[in-house]
Enzyme design. Structure first.
Site, PDB file in Angstrom:
ATOM      1  CB  SER A 265     -37.364  16.852  36.030  1.00 28.81           C
ATOM      2  OG  SER A 265     -37.277  17.584  37.287  1.00 28.81           O
TER       3      SER A 265
HETATM    4  N1  SAH Z   1     -38.045  15.784  41.954  1.00 31.86           N
HETATM    5  C1  SAH Z   1     -39.579  15.941  41.620  1.00 31.86           C
HETATM    6  C2  SAH Z   1     -39.610  17.184  40.739  1.00 31.86           C
HETATM    7  C3  SAH Z   1     -40.045  18.098  41.636  1.00 31.86           C
HETATM    8  S1  SAH Z   1     -40.724  19.655  40.877  1.00 31.86           S
HETATM    9  C4  SAH Z   1     -39.954  14.515  41.046  1.00 31.86           C
HETATM   10  O1  SAH Z   1     -39.187  13.628  40.581  1.00 31.86           O
HETATM   11  O2  SAH Z   1     -40.973  14.452  40.561  1.00 31.86           O
HETATM   12  C5  SAH Z   1     -40.473  20.816  42.222  1.00 31.86           C
HETATM   13  C6  SAH Z   1     -40.990  20.436  43.336  1.00 31.86           C
HETATM   14  O3  SAH Z   1     -40.794  21.543  44.434  1.00 31.86           O
HETATM   15  C7  SAH Z   1     -42.766  20.736  43.481  1.00 31.86           C
HETATM   16  O4  SAH Z   1     -43.504  19.745  43.861  1.00 31.86           O
HETATM   17  C8  SAH Z   1     -42.969  21.748  44.509  1.00 31.86           C
HETATM   18  O5  SAH Z   1     -44.260  21.889  45.076  1.00 31.86           O
HETATM   19  C9  SAH Z   1     -41.683  21.907  45.231  1.00 31.86           C
HETATM   20  N2  SAH Z   1     -41.280  22.921  46.276  1.00 31.86           N
HETATM   21  C10 SAH Z   1     -41.269  24.126  45.742  1.00 31.86           C
HETATM   22  N3  SAH Z   1     -40.766  24.930  46.747  1.00 31.86           N
HETATM   23  C11 SAH Z   1     -40.686  24.099  47.743  1.00 31.86           C
HETATM   24  C12 SAH Z   1     -39.894  24.304  49.116  1.00 31.86           C
HETATM   25  N4  SAH Z   1     -40.002  25.612  49.649  1.00 31.86           N
HETATM   26  N5  SAH Z   1     -39.915  23.456  49.933  1.00 31.86           N
HETATM   27  C13 SAH Z   1     -40.429  21.911  49.559  1.00 31.86           C
HETATM   28  N6  SAH Z   1     -40.577  21.688  48.237  1.00 31.86           N
HETATM   29  C14 SAH Z   1     -40.908  22.596  47.431  1.00 31.86           C
END
Ligand code: SAH
Length: 201
Positions: free
Chosen positions: A52
């Site tokens: 993000s």
């Molecule tokens: N917090 C992260 C940004 C995450 S982007 C950072 O600081 O870099 C969102 C993430 O959520 C992605 O890596 C994606 O693979 C994950 N995601 C999507 N659906 C999910 C689910 N059902 N359970 C766990 N993670 C999930």
């Protein structure tokens, strides 16, 4: 980054600002985009996912209002950056990532920086982490169409949850959910945001 993009846009919480100053964002992004690590933008981290924008990490961390003794659940580990920022502020962070390769690389990056109060698990965030519940705070960094009931159930009375929520894949609302001491829920909408959708396994 912190002065211009974060404090400059109204994030006031000094604990959040100093955590953001401390965590090296470049350590969480791929080599190819490392020179943009402190720019005002999300960045690709592979597997069609993104880290993000720094301001969004800061504002969500401020809204979460987590204390030193808190245990936090994060859904969507991604790069591990948000987890590291939280780890500077709380007792322990449990974080769940659905993509195995990302869970692995985030865990490695956090380990290399010496974070011992973060536990990364590969799995489905819709289920939460019942073995470690209840949590003082829960943060979602992928957007579900509706707040998953399992996560609401895993929030401690007096706890707070921050999440992007919405069915449209590229526009959601940032939501803060408070659970009071008697278990009653109060929901506030902050502003529109764009997150990757939370996927079903
Ligand atoms: N917090 C992260 C940004 C995450 S982007 C950072 O600081 O870099 C969102 C993430 O959520 C992605 O890596 C994606 O693979 C994950 N995601 C999507 N659906 C999910 C689910 N059902 N359970 C766990 N993670 C999930």
């Amino acid at each position: 980054m912190v002065t211009g993009q974060i404090a400059g846009r109204g994030v006031r919480d000094q604990r959040v600002l100093s955590a953001m100053r401390k965590v090296p964002r470049h350590a969480f992004v791929p080599e190819a985009v490392r020179r943009y690590a402190y720019e005002d933008q999300p960045l690709p981290i592979g597997h069609r996912q993104t880290i993000s924008q720094p301001y969004i990490v800061a504002i969500m961390t401020e809204l979460l209002a987590a204390g030193k003794g808190d245990t936090v659940l994060e859904i969507g580990t991604g790069s591990g950056y948000q987890a590291a920022v939280l780890a500077e502020l709380v007792r322990h962070v449990y974080t769940i990532e659905i993509v195995p390769e990302l869970a692995k690389s985030a865990s490695a990056a956090l380990g290399q920086l010496g974070y011992q109060n973060v536990t990364v698990r590969q799995g489905d965030g819709y289920k939460g982490w019942p073995e470690k519940a209840p949590f003082d705070r829960i943060i979602l960094t992928a957007a579900p169409p509706e707040l998953p009931q399992a996560l609401i159930d895993q929030l401690r009375p007096g706890g707070k949850l921050v999440a992007p929520v919405g069915g449209s894949s590229w526009s959601q609302e940032l939501v803060v959910l408070n659970k009071d001491a008697s278990g009653k829920l109060a929901r506030k909408t902050i502003f529109p945001v764009v997150f990757v959708p939370m996927v079903r396994p």
